[in-house]
Design a protein around this motif. Structure first.
Motif, short mmCIF file in Angstrom:
data_model
loop_
_atom_site.label_atom_id
_atom_site.label_comp_id
_atom_site.label_asym_id
_atom_site.label_seq_id
_atom_site.Cartn_x
_atom_site.Cartn_y
_atom_site.Cartn_z
N VAL A 239 0.86 -1.18 0.00
CA VAL A 239 0.00 0.00 0.00
C VAL A 239 0.90 1.23 0.00
CG1 VAL A 239 -1.99 -1.09 1.07
CG2 VAL A 239 -0.23 -0.07 2.52
N PHE A 240 0.50 2.23 -0.77
CA PHE A 240 1.33 3.41 -1.00
C PHE A 240 0.56 4.68 -0.64
CE2 PHE A 240 3.37 0.16 -3.38
CZ PHE A 240 4.70 0.53 -3.54
N ASN A 241 1.17 5.51 0.18
CA ASN A 241 0.63 6.82 0.54
C ASN A 241 1.12 7.83 -0.49
OD1 ASN A 241 0.26 9.41 1.59
ND2 ASN A 241 1.72 9.13 3.27
N ARG A 242 0.19 8.37 -1.29
CA ARG A 242 0.55 9.40 -2.27
C ARG A 242 -0.12 10.73 -1.91
NH1 ARG A 242 2.94 8.23 -6.86
NH2 ARG A 242 3.52 10.42 -6.55
N PHE A 243 0.05 11.13 -0.66
CA PHE A 243 -0.41 12.46 -0.24
C PHE A 243 0.22 13.54 -1.10
CE2 PHE A 243 0.29 16.26 2.44
CZ PHE A 243 -1.04 16.67 2.56
N GLN B 44 -1.61 13.53 8.90
CA GLN B 44 -1.22 13.18 10.26
C GLN B 44 -1.33 11.69 10.51
OE1 GLN B 44 -0.22 15.76 12.69
NE2 GLN B 44 0.72 13.85 13.37
N PHE B 45 -2.37 11.07 9.94
CA PHE B 45 -2.53 9.62 10.11
C PHE B 45 -1.28 8.89 9.65
CE2 PHE B 45 -3.25 5.64 7.89
CZ PHE B 45 -3.83 4.87 8.89
N TRP B 46 -0.78 9.23 8.46
CA TRP B 46 0.38 8.52 7.93
C TRP B 46 1.65 8.85 8.72
CZ3 TRP B 46 0.05 4.55 4.70
CH2 TRP B 46 -1.12 4.40 3.96
N ALA B 47 1.80 10.10 9.12
CA ALA B 47 2.98 10.46 9.90
C ALA B 47 3.00 9.73 11.23
CB ALA B 47 3.01 11.97 10.13
N GLU C 222 -5.66 -0.94 7.74
CA GLU C 222 -6.86 -1.63 7.28
C GLU C 222 -8.10 -0.76 7.48
OE1 GLU C 222 -9.46 -5.70 8.22
OE2 GLU C 222 -7.80 -5.11 9.55
N ASP C 223 -8.23 -0.14 8.64
CA ASP C 223 -9.36 0.73 8.92
C ASP C 223 -9.37 1.94 7.97
OD1 ASP C 223 -11.59 1.28 11.00
OD2 ASP C 223 -10.49 3.19 10.91
N PHE C 224 -8.20 2.50 7.71
CA PHE C 224 -8.08 3.66 6.82
C PHE C 224 -8.60 3.32 5.42
CE2 PHE C 224 -5.70 6.37 3.87
CZ PHE C 224 -5.74 7.62 4.47
N TYR C 225 -8.25 2.15 4.92
CA TYR C 225 -8.62 1.77 3.56
C TYR C 225 -10.06 1.27 3.46
CZ TYR C 225 -4.19 2.33 1.10
OH TYR C 225 -3.08 2.87 0.49
N PHE C 226 -10.54 0.55 4.46
CA PHE C 226 -11.83 -0.13 4.31
C PHE C 226 -12.96 0.47 5.15
CE2 PHE C 226 -8.73 -3.43 3.11
CZ PHE C 226 -9.22 -3.74 1.84
N VAL C 227 -12.66 1.31 6.14
CA VAL C 227 -13.71 1.84 7.01
C VAL C 227 -13.80 3.36 6.91
CG1 VAL C 227 -14.62 1.93 9.36
CG2 VAL C 227 -13.44 -0.13 8.56
N ASP C 228 -12.77 4.05 7.36
CA ASP C 228 -12.80 5.52 7.32
C ASP C 228 -11.39 6.06 7.32
OD1 ASP C 228 -14.00 8.14 7.42
OD2 ASP C 228 -13.29 8.24 9.49
N ALA D 159 -12.61 10.98 5.80
CA ALA D 159 -12.90 11.10 4.37
C ALA D 159 -13.67 9.90 3.83
CB ALA D 159 -11.60 11.26 3.60
N GLY D 160 -14.10 8.98 4.71
CA GLY D 160 -14.72 7.76 4.24
C GLY D 160 -13.64 6.76 3.84
N PRO D 161 -14.02 5.56 3.45
CA PRO D 161 -13.01 4.55 3.11
C PRO D 161 -12.28 4.88 1.81
CG PRO D 161 -15.19 3.74 2.57
CD PRO D 161 -15.39 5.05 3.29
N VAL D 162 -11.02 4.52 1.76
CA VAL D 162 -10.27 4.64 0.50
C VAL D 162 -10.93 3.78 -0.57
CG1 VAL D 162 -8.10 4.05 -0.64
CG2 VAL D 162 -8.06 5.21 1.58
N VAL D 163 -11.25 2.54 -0.20
CA VAL D 163 -11.83 1.61 -1.17
C VAL D 163 -13.31 1.92 -1.32
CG1 VAL D 163 -12.22 -0.80 -1.77
CG2 VAL D 163 -10.11 -0.13 -0.60
N HIS D 164 -13.60 2.73 -2.32
CA HIS D 164 -14.96 3.18 -2.61
C HIS D 164 -15.06 3.37 -4.12
CE1 HIS D 164 -18.57 5.66 -2.81
NE2 HIS D 164 -18.81 5.41 -1.53
N ALA D 165 -16.18 2.96 -4.68
CA ALA D 165 -16.34 3.02 -6.13
C ALA D 165 -16.04 4.40 -6.71
CB ALA D 165 -17.76 2.59 -6.50
#
Length: 504
Positions: free
Chosen positions: A157-161, A216-219, A235-241, A245-251
């Motif tokens: 998984v890659f953070n591209r902030f 801040q989350f990633w730092a 896991e929570d960042f990608y699939f829950v919230d 901003a809501g989950p990363v994995v969203h249509a």
């Protein structure tokens, strides 16, 4: 299980296990006045120290456990309002694109749907059709994934902030890389899929500073020494919230509101490594689909020829000459071109010389002379400028710029190689502080990650001292994003927090 067997059989990647990893980013002090953020985290004046392999990319087996292909595809469909379709049908129709019509699914997109001069095409230019990847239209990657060579494993998984636009219209991209399990054992049956989600801004009234909770989350991951806690948070960042901003994995995040899905393919048959781009579409008639799109930052290679046979070649070459000042920028992460628009290709071939712009341009001629005449930085040549443009393309970044004359960017700009067509590999493993992980290319480790880390540090240092608040926005308007401009740039238009927008 295929993955377990692969770990036992694979050797460590020399580039990831013997050469030193980049150390933690140098500490970046925030400005002097103290101002506490609303919900904890970075304080003004604090030193910010990042572990680049915790805050920018994670590829440990432990972290990858929750990232299954089934889960990602299922969640994309569950967050779409489109008529119901199964992950298997969505997948098969996606890959049927590489077959000539009618293919396996007659209602899917196919690579010969468009023709130019009687040949299969995308946009204005021809492309390879069919390709061996079309056989995936008749496979089920979700069936018995532990033992299925056509199933996929998550590599990283890659953070591209750093891709967050300075206008705050979104908060960057957050990526998941998958590899087809057959690539663990068969170098001629490899297929990588990269889900590149654009994350919405949880507080758009603050502009780019509304993205601070995400940064801040990633730092904060750099301060956590328990890999299972890191895994659970990511896991929570990608699939829950994702920090509000809501989950990363969203249509919506894979096409309808930005983002894309890219592929890097090399499967059995008369074939060459090729990269493609797709986007999720909510409604393709009867159901959702994953649709092919043109590639960002990838002009069609034959447009570089002096005597190019393609309509629009003269306009392209005029456009390219206007890009010379952008390509002269002094930084391996800073040179760029503006949107290539209708000059874009539908595919990028990282094998062979067709996509090598320098070779396509010849070694003399009026186009190369116009490039030379536009250069203002002493010592730079037309070859340097064209090589930089090549590095912005998929094929260049993944392979062509690895060696030889293609590696010469001029002005002492550093560059490092990929792992041979890929920047993260399923073919071997490396040991890290948190156990076994998939290795990264030297280009990622030594060119891209240090820049991205510095961008994250600087953003948090600045926003910690003057945090955006709803009251402040009402009184004074949104914060001025120009304070985040990198040296050498004077306008926020089209800029990201990491500099000019690129396709990397």
């Amino acid at each position: 299980m295929l993955l377990t067997a692969a770990v036992a059989a694979a050797g460590c990647d020399p580039s990831d296990s013997l050469d030193p990893e980049p150390g933690p980013s140098p500490k970046s002090p925030g400005p002097a006045p103290l101002a506490a953020p609303d919900k904890g985290g970075q304080l003004c004046g604090d030193d910010i120290e990042l572990d680049l392999r915790r805050s920018l990319v994670l590829s440990e087996f432990t972290v990858m456990e929750p990232f299954t292909f089934t889960r990602v595809m299922t969640q994309i469909l569950s967050t779409s309002p489109a008529p119901a379709v199964t992950p298997t049908v969505l997948y098969q129709r996606w890959w049927d694109f590489f077959n000539e019509k009618p293919g396996v699914h007659p209602d899917a997109f196919h690579c010969d749907d468009e023709l130019v001069d009687g040949s299969p095409a995308m946009g204005a230019f021809p492309h390879a059709c069919p390709r061996p990847e079309g056989r995936l239209a008749d496979t089920d990657p979700f069936d018995d994934p532990a033992n299925n060579p056509d199933a996929y494993i998550a590599l990283g998984v890659f953070n591209r902030f750093d891709l967050a636009p300075l206008d705050g219209s979104n908060c960057g991209e957050y990526r998941i890389v998958f590899a087809k399990q057959s690539g663990l054992f068969d170098p001629n049956d490899r297929n990588l899929i990269i889900f590149e989600a654009t994350l919405p801004n949880p507080n758009p009234s603050c502009g780019i500073e509304g993205c601070r909770p995400i940064a801040q989350f990633w730092a904060d991951l750099s301060q956590i020494d328990d890999i299972t806690e890191i895994r659970d948070r990511v896991e929570d960042f990608y699939f829950v919230d994702a920090a509000g901003a809501g989950p990363v994995v969203h249509a919506d995040n894979y096409g309808p509101k930005g983002g894309q899905i890219r592929t890097n393919m090399f499967m059995n048959g008369p074939n060459a490594w090729q990269l493609r781009q797709f986007e999720f579409v909510h409604d393709c008639g009867d159901s959702a689909c994953i649709k092919p799109t043109l590639l960002k930052d990838n002009p069609f290679p034959e447009l570089f020829q002096d005597d190019s046979p393609w309509p629009g070649a003269e306009a392209f070459q005029e456009w390219f000459v206007r890009q010379v000042p952008n390509l002269e920028k002094a930084g391996s992460n800073l040179f760029f071109t503006t949107d290539v628009g209708t000059f874009a290709s539908g595919a990028s071939n990282s094998e062979g010389e067709f996509d090598n712009y320098r070779i396509q341009s010849g070694f003399s001629g009026s186009f190369r002379q116009k490039i030379e005449d536009a250069i203002t930085v002493p010592g730079l040549t037309a070859d340097n400028i064209i090589n930089r443009a090549l590095a912005l393309s998929c094929a260049g970044c993944h392979e062509h710029n690895n060696f030889g004359e293609n590696l010469d960017f001029g002005d002492g700009l550093p560059w490092e190689p990929s792992l041979g067509f890929v920047h993260i590999s399923e073919e071997f493993t490396a040991e890290g502080p948190f156990g076994t992980r998939f290795p990264l290319s030297d280009a990622v480790r030594f060119v891209f990650l240090p820049h991205r880390g510095e961008v994250l540090q600087n953003f948090l240092s600045e926003t910690a001292c003057e945090p955006c608040t709803e009251k402040g926005v009402k009184q004074f308007g949104p914060p001025d994003p120009s304070k985040f401009l990198l040296d050498g740039f004077d306008s926020v238009d089209g800029m990201t927090i990491g500099g000019p927008r690129s396709g990397h």
